[in-house]
Motif scaffolding. Structure first.
Motif, PDB file in Angstrom:
ATOM      1  N   ASN A 328      24.124 -37.209 -22.846  1.00  0.00           N
ATOM      2  CA  ASN A 328      23.947 -36.463 -21.596  1.00  0.00           C
ATOM      3  C   ASN A 328      25.022 -35.392 -21.480  1.00  0.00           C
ATOM      4  O   ASN A 328      26.206 -35.651 -21.703  1.00  0.00           O
ATOM      5  CB  ASN A 328      24.024 -37.416 -20.398  1.00  0.00           C
ATOM      6  CG  ASN A 328      22.913 -38.451 -20.422  1.00  0.00           C
ATOM      7  OD1 ASN A 328      21.742 -38.114 -20.308  1.00  0.00           O
ATOM      8  ND2 ASN A 328      23.278 -39.710 -20.597  1.00  0.00           N
ATOM      9  N   TYR A 329      24.576 -34.205 -21.092  1.00  0.00           N
ATOM     10  CA  TYR A 329      25.474 -33.041 -21.045  1.00  0.00           C
ATOM     11  C   TYR A 329      25.241 -32.295 -19.736  1.00  0.00           C
ATOM     12  O   TYR A 329      24.117 -31.854 -19.440  1.00  0.00           O
ATOM     13  CB  TYR A 329      25.194 -32.148 -22.255  1.00  0.00           C
ATOM     14  CG  TYR A 329      25.914 -30.825 -22.270  1.00  0.00           C
ATOM     15  CD1 TYR A 329      27.276 -30.727 -22.032  1.00  0.00           C
ATOM     16  CD2 TYR A 329      25.217 -29.651 -22.555  1.00  0.00           C
ATOM     17  CE1 TYR A 329      27.930 -29.511 -22.071  1.00  0.00           C
ATOM     18  CE2 TYR A 329      25.858 -28.421 -22.601  1.00  0.00           C
ATOM     19  CZ  TYR A 329      27.213 -28.357 -22.352  1.00  0.00           C
ATOM     20  OH  TYR A 329      27.855 -27.141 -22.394  1.00  0.00           O
ATOM     21  N   ASN A 330      26.309 -32.167 -18.933  1.00  0.00           N
ATOM     22  CA  ASN A 330      26.207 -31.472 -17.643  1.00  0.00           C
ATOM     23  C   ASN A 330      26.482 -29.992 -17.827  1.00  0.00           C
ATOM     24  O   ASN A 330      27.507 -29.599 -18.396  1.00  0.00           O
ATOM     25  CB  ASN A 330      27.206 -32.057 -16.644  1.00  0.00           C
ATOM     26  CG  ASN A 330      26.875 -33.507 -16.311  1.00  0.00           C
ATOM     27  OD1 ASN A 330      25.709 -33.875 -16.193  1.00  0.00           O
ATOM     28  ND2 ASN A 330      27.904 -34.339 -16.176  1.00  0.00           N
ATOM     29  N   ASN A 334      23.309 -29.223 -13.645  1.00  0.00           N
ATOM     30  CA  ASN A 334      22.178 -30.021 -14.119  1.00  0.00           C
ATOM     31  C   ASN A 334      22.603 -30.865 -15.319  1.00  0.00           C
ATOM     32  O   ASN A 334      23.535 -30.514 -16.051  1.00  0.00           O
ATOM     33  CB  ASN A 334      21.005 -29.123 -14.526  1.00  0.00           C
ATOM     34  CG  ASN A 334      20.428 -28.373 -13.345  1.00  0.00           C
ATOM     35  OD1 ASN A 334      20.139 -28.965 -12.305  1.00  0.00           O
ATOM     36  ND2 ASN A 334      20.268 -27.058 -13.490  1.00  0.00           N
ATOM     37  N   THR A 335      21.915 -31.991 -15.520  1.00  0.00           N
ATOM     38  CA  THR A 335      22.191 -32.862 -16.665  1.00  0.00           C
ATOM     39  C   THR A 335      21.057 -32.742 -17.669  1.00  0.00           C
ATOM     40  O   THR A 335      19.877 -32.893 -17.318  1.00  0.00           O
ATOM     41  CB  THR A 335      22.347 -34.324 -16.227  1.00  0.00           C
ATOM     42  OG1 THR A 335      23.430 -34.424 -15.291  1.00  0.00           O
ATOM     43  CG2 THR A 335      22.639 -35.222 -17.425  1.00  0.00           C
ATOM     44  N   THR A 382      27.856 -39.789 -21.238  1.00  0.00           N
ATOM     45  CA  THR A 382      27.914 -38.400 -20.780  1.00  0.00           C
ATOM     46  C   THR A 382      29.131 -37.727 -21.398  1.00  0.00           C
ATOM     47  O   THR A 382      30.225 -38.319 -21.461  1.00  0.00           O
ATOM     48  CB  THR A 382      28.020 -38.337 -19.240  1.00  0.00           C
ATOM     49  OG1 THR A 382      26.859 -38.956 -18.673  1.00  0.00           O
ATOM     50  CG2 THR A 382      28.125 -36.903 -18.749  1.00  0.00           C
TER      51      THR A 382
END
Length: 487
Positions: A328-330, A334-335, A382
């Motif tokens: 997961n990458y913000n 948004n993710t 994340t």
């Protein structure tokens, strides 16, 4: 009567192959007795092998001659053994940064110099004369680079013969009128066997001699030898053999040597898990090449069907050193869920005797058709930006005294120094060293960046990725080969 004759022929062929399989097991199991310990790392130079060649030149078993010189004036040596009518010619390291088979050649020469395997060696040396030209590109080896000092790829110089190394290879091949040729190379460790996660540890090719890819007896014999060698390797590296595309390359030596009447077997040494210096692959070269030489001497290859050649999976290039799946990458509130493919890229020290790593993100997005030597299923994690430690340190010894596991768990991937040592090229610690004014950039994932970040789960950092190396922070050993220095 014809049926009886055929049955007898098949029986003898089977016996020959069985004998070859027997010797293969013995060769693999006894390898350490013949491994040349003086050349144990990849970045070998002409000076490393010259004492070995000098020693062979005083040995009556071998004939050693200087057959040419490189552009830089280094000797090109031919080492021959045997008295048989069939000539087998092996040459290595026409690309200076491809030394695995050069090492294996000296292991094979040690085998021939030993008192062991008397029966098998008598069969080889009575039927064959085996010729070795190790390190065709010694100038490239000196710089650990592919090309020679002229800046050309010797393997694309078979027509013009612009360089003295190319001229030597052609002259030696012609003078021997070699029946079999082994064209020995290294390939990228990122090749895999088609549609599998397994590295192409060894890849083969029986080069085409024309655009039509015709198969005559010369090329067919090369295919048979490759089928034989593939069967051997499946025992020690199952599923880790690839086959190169056989499109005709009119400038290439392998294609032309095939055309000139020598059954040519291209062997490429790729990757093997946790074998950075390719010493297990070196052993596989030794075992499979010697076994192939034995089957040539016995002529047991003649009964092998060439249809098995096409069944060897093709080479693909879909391996990363590290693959993170579904992380997961913000970004901008948004993710997103992406895969990351990371390669740990070697950079030579100035003397070209060893190397350090400067890793890169190679690709990102949907990498479901790619694989990793190391893979982490990261859908529960994340990505978190790496921070600079708040304290500035004065000496390397002060940094050395840090509890790196603790500071990584706190999200610190950078340590600031008042002055980074001018003589130090990279950080010996699992954190990057930065200068007093260096500002850590905001993390923006994209191909080409150095992969340094943390993986957080439920607010807790469980993994660090520093210079492309994955560190499990629940383990005690968190060492990595090196990090970077940013001034």
């Amino acid at each position: 009567m014809k049926h009886i004759t055929l049955a007898v022929f098949c029986l003898f062929s089977f016996m020959g192959i069985s004998q070859s399989n027997n010797i293969t097991t013995q060769l693999y199991d006894t390898y350490d007795n013949y491994k040349e310990s003086a050349i144990g790392k990849r970045r070998i130079k002409r000076n490393d092998i010259q004492p070995l060649i000098d020693k062979l030149s005083t040995n009556d078993k071998f004939k050693v001659s200087t057959v040419g010189k490189s552009i830089g004036g280094l000797d090109l040596s031919l080492i021959s053994i045997g008295s048989g009518e069939t000539n087998v010619f092996l040459w290595s390291q026409m690309h200076g940064d491809e030394p695995t088979a050069t090492q294996a050649i000296f292991d094979i020469l040690n085998f021939f110099d030993s008192e062991d395997f008397k029966k098998e060696k008598e069969a080889i040396l009575a039927n064959l004369t085996v010729h070795f030209l190790p390190m065709l590109n010694p100038d490239g080896a000196e710089l650990f680079q592919r090309r020679n000092l002229l800046g050309i790829d010797i393997n694309r110089d078979a027509l013009r013969l612009q360089s003295p190394e190319s001229q030597t290879l052609k002259r030696v091949r012609d003078s021997l009128d070699a029946d079999f040729g082994f064209n020995l190379h290294d390939q990228s460790t990122y090749y895999n066997a088609e549609r599998t996660e397994k590295p192409a540890t060894i890849s083969y090719l029986a080069p085409a001699y024309n655009y039509e890819k015709d198969i005559n007896e010369t090329r067919g014999n090369a295919m048979k030898i490759i089928v034989f060698m593939n069967d051997i390797l499946q025992k020690y590296a199952p599923g880790q053999v690839g086959r190169y595309n056989d499109d005709f390359e009119p400038r290439a030596f392998g294609d032309n040597i095939q055309k000139w009447g020598t059954s040519t077997i291209l062997i490429e040494s790729g990757g093997f898990p946790k074998d950075i210096e390719k010493q297990e692959i070196r052993k596989l070269n030794y075992t499979s090449i010697l076994s192939a030489i034995y089957t040539i001497a016995q002529k047991s290859y003649e009964s092998i069907g060439i249809e098995e050649y096409e069944k060897i999976p093709e080479n693909d290039r879909k391996l990363f050193d590290l693959k993170l799946t579904g992380v997961n990458y913000n970004l901008k509130g948004n993710t997103y869920t992406i895969d990351l493919g990371i390669n740990q890229i070697e950079v030579d020290y100035p003397d070209h005797n060893s190397f350090w790593y400067s890793s890169r993100v190679l690709d990102q997005g949907d990498l479901s058709t790619y694989y990793g030597y190391e893979t982490l299923e990261a859908s529960d994690y994340t990505i978190k930006q790496a921070k600079a430690h708040p304290k500035t340190f004065n000496t390397i010894d002060e940094v050395k005294g840090l509890n790196f596991k603790d500071i990584l768990k706190q999200g610190y991937g950078f340590v600031r120094m008042e002055k980074t040592p001018a003589t130090v090229i990279n950080s010996p610690f699992p954190v990057h060293l930065i200068g007093p004014k260096y500002k850590v950039p905001e993390l923006k994932l994209e191909p080409g960046i150095n992969p340094t970040f943390f993986l957080e789960k439920a607010g807790v950092i469980e993994y660090a990725v520093i210079n492309g190396f994955l560190i499990n922070l629940s383990e005690n050993n968190i060492n990595i080969p090196n990090s970077m220095i940013y001034k």
